[in-house]
Scaffold this motif. Structure first.
Motif, PDB file in Angstrom:
ATOM      1  N   LYS A 134      13.567  -1.705  -0.849  1.00  0.00           N
ATOM      2  CA  LYS A 134      12.736  -2.650  -0.106  1.00  0.00           C
ATOM      3  C   LYS A 134      11.496  -1.962   0.452  1.00  0.00           C
ATOM      4  O   LYS A 134      11.555  -0.841   0.954  1.00  0.00           O
TER       5      LYS A 134
ATOM      6  N   PRO B 206       7.686  -2.236   2.859  1.00  0.00           N
ATOM      7  CA  PRO B 206       7.326  -2.750   4.188  1.00  0.00           C
ATOM      8  C   PRO B 206       7.245  -4.277   4.214  1.00  0.00           C
ATOM      9  O   PRO B 206       6.849  -4.907   3.226  1.00  0.00           O
ATOM     10  N   ARG B 207       7.620  -4.867   5.322  1.00  0.00           N
ATOM     11  CA  ARG B 207       7.762  -6.314   5.449  1.00  0.00           C
ATOM     12  C   ARG B 207       6.542  -7.124   4.990  1.00  0.00           C
ATOM     13  O   ARG B 207       6.718  -8.140   4.297  1.00  0.00           O
ATOM     14  N   PRO B 208       5.302  -6.745   5.357  1.00  0.00           N
ATOM     15  CA  PRO B 208       4.151  -7.557   4.898  1.00  0.00           C
ATOM     16  C   PRO B 208       4.072  -7.657   3.368  1.00  0.00           C
ATOM     17  O   PRO B 208       3.725  -8.705   2.827  1.00  0.00           O
TER      18      PRO B 208
ATOM     19  N   GLU C  47       6.694  -7.297   1.251  1.00  0.00           N
ATOM     20  CA  GLU C  47       7.840  -8.085   0.812  1.00  0.00           C
ATOM     21  C   GLU C  47       7.637  -9.576   1.067  1.00  0.00           C
ATOM     22  O   GLU C  47       8.186 -10.410   0.353  1.00  0.00           O
ATOM     23  N   TYR C  48       6.855  -9.920   2.067  1.00  0.00           N
ATOM     24  CA  TYR C  48       6.662 -11.330   2.411  1.00  0.00           C
ATOM     25  C   TYR C  48       5.714 -12.024   1.432  1.00  0.00           C
ATOM     26  O   TYR C  48       5.903 -13.193   1.120  1.00  0.00           O
TER      27      TYR C  48
ATOM     28  N   PRO D 120      16.710 -13.448  -0.352  1.00  0.00           N
ATOM     29  CA  PRO D 120      16.562 -12.007  -0.125  1.00  0.00           C
ATOM     30  C   PRO D 120      17.696 -11.231  -0.784  1.00  0.00           C
ATOM     31  O   PRO D 120      18.776 -11.769  -1.031  1.00  0.00           O
TER      32      PRO D 120
END
Length: 295
Positions: free
Chosen positions: A184, A186-188, A190-191, A230
């Motif tokens: 996975k 970094p969140r930004p 992955e979003y 997810p």
């Protein structure tokens, strides 16, 4: 100002950059490195026969693409020339075209999983039980008919050169997301973007992962249209009804053969229609329903 129209000869003489061809040596080197690390670490991400089958399928696909190049270009040019408007070839038109193509790739991909006829053009990409960069080469030999899904992109008026370059970028993007080694991000990222984590879910046959994460470059379409899942448990790769073959011809045509068989065994037009266009994940249930009627 009158719109400039193009002939097939003009476009063929434009010497459009073949981005995928330029990237091919890098892709093969990365496949070799990934295979090496998998072997050294005894992770079993690769199988020699599976990789050979994927490479053969990919090379034949390149040959098919070259053989039908004139047909592909003719279809795109026809619809571009039909509309009276056009979008100039500028830096921002490349961005808009990339997003618009990706939107239609989402729907083409989704339909290819939710309609058996179109699934037959796509199943080759999923019938491997391994997940590695070589899997990105496994594109069915009949998948070229999906060009019909990209006619709306051309009808917007994007310059043919912009369309062909953006389409190549979209296809090339698919390579790097087929790996276990990138976990996975970094969140930004992955979003917004489709990542290896998202695509591992898409290639899994775990019940909770079926028919999820269709996005090509952007995962935002799945978030918008309710198909996002997810990555949680480890993915079990492959299709629900394994092919058990490394023969490229079988891998590319087994679903078409099954469709023909099911249609021949149908007792009504309704059943035949269902055998061709049913949702693959619901097909066995549909067959049982028709068997009850026969009894």
């Amino acid at each position: 100002m009158q719109k400039e129209k193009f002939t097939l000869e003009q476009v063929l003489n434009m010497d459009l950059p073949n981005i995928i061809l330029y990237a091919a040596p890098v892709m093969f080197i990365l496949v070799g490195l990934e295979w090496y690390f998998s072997y050294k670490r005894k992770q079993n991400f690769y199988d020699a026969k599976d990789t050979l089958a994927a490479t053969t399928i990919g090379l034949v696909n390149v040959a098919i693409s070259a053989a039908i190049k004139v047909v592909t270009f003719s279809i795109i040019l026809y619809f571009y020339n039909v509309v009276p408007w056009s979008i100039p070839a500028t830096w921002w038109s490349f961005i808009l075209c990339l997003i618009w193509i990706d939107f239609w790739r989402y729907w083409a991909h989704r339909i290819a999983h939710e309609n058996r006829f179109w699934w037959a053009t796509h199943v080759t990409h999923h019938n491997s039980e391994k997940y590695n960069w070589s899997v990105s080469f496994r594109l069915g030999w009949t998948q070229h008919i999906k060009i019909v899904f990209f006619i709306p992109v051309v009808l917007v008026g994007f310059h043919p050169v912009v369309f062909f370059i953006c389409h190549q970028i979209e296809v090339l993007y698919q390579f790097w997301i087929h790996t276990e080694y990138i976990r996975k991000l970094p969140r930004p990222i992955e979003y917004v973007f489709t990542t290896p984590s998202h695509h591992r879910v898409h290639h899994a046959r775990n019940e909770k992962y079926l028919d999820k994460n269709y996005g090509s470059t952007f995962i935002i379409w799945d978030r918008l249209f309710g198909t996002f899942q997810p990555e949680e448990e480890q993915a079990d790769y492959g299709i629900t009804k394994p092919v058990n073959s490394y023969n490229p011809i079988t891998l590319c045509f087994h679903e078409w053969a099954d469709i023909v068989k099911d249609v021949r065994n149908s007792r009504s037009l309704k059943e035949a229609y269902t055998m061709v266009f049913a949702r693959p994940s619901k097909l066995e249930l549909k067959k049982k329903e028709f068997e009850k009627v026969k009894l």
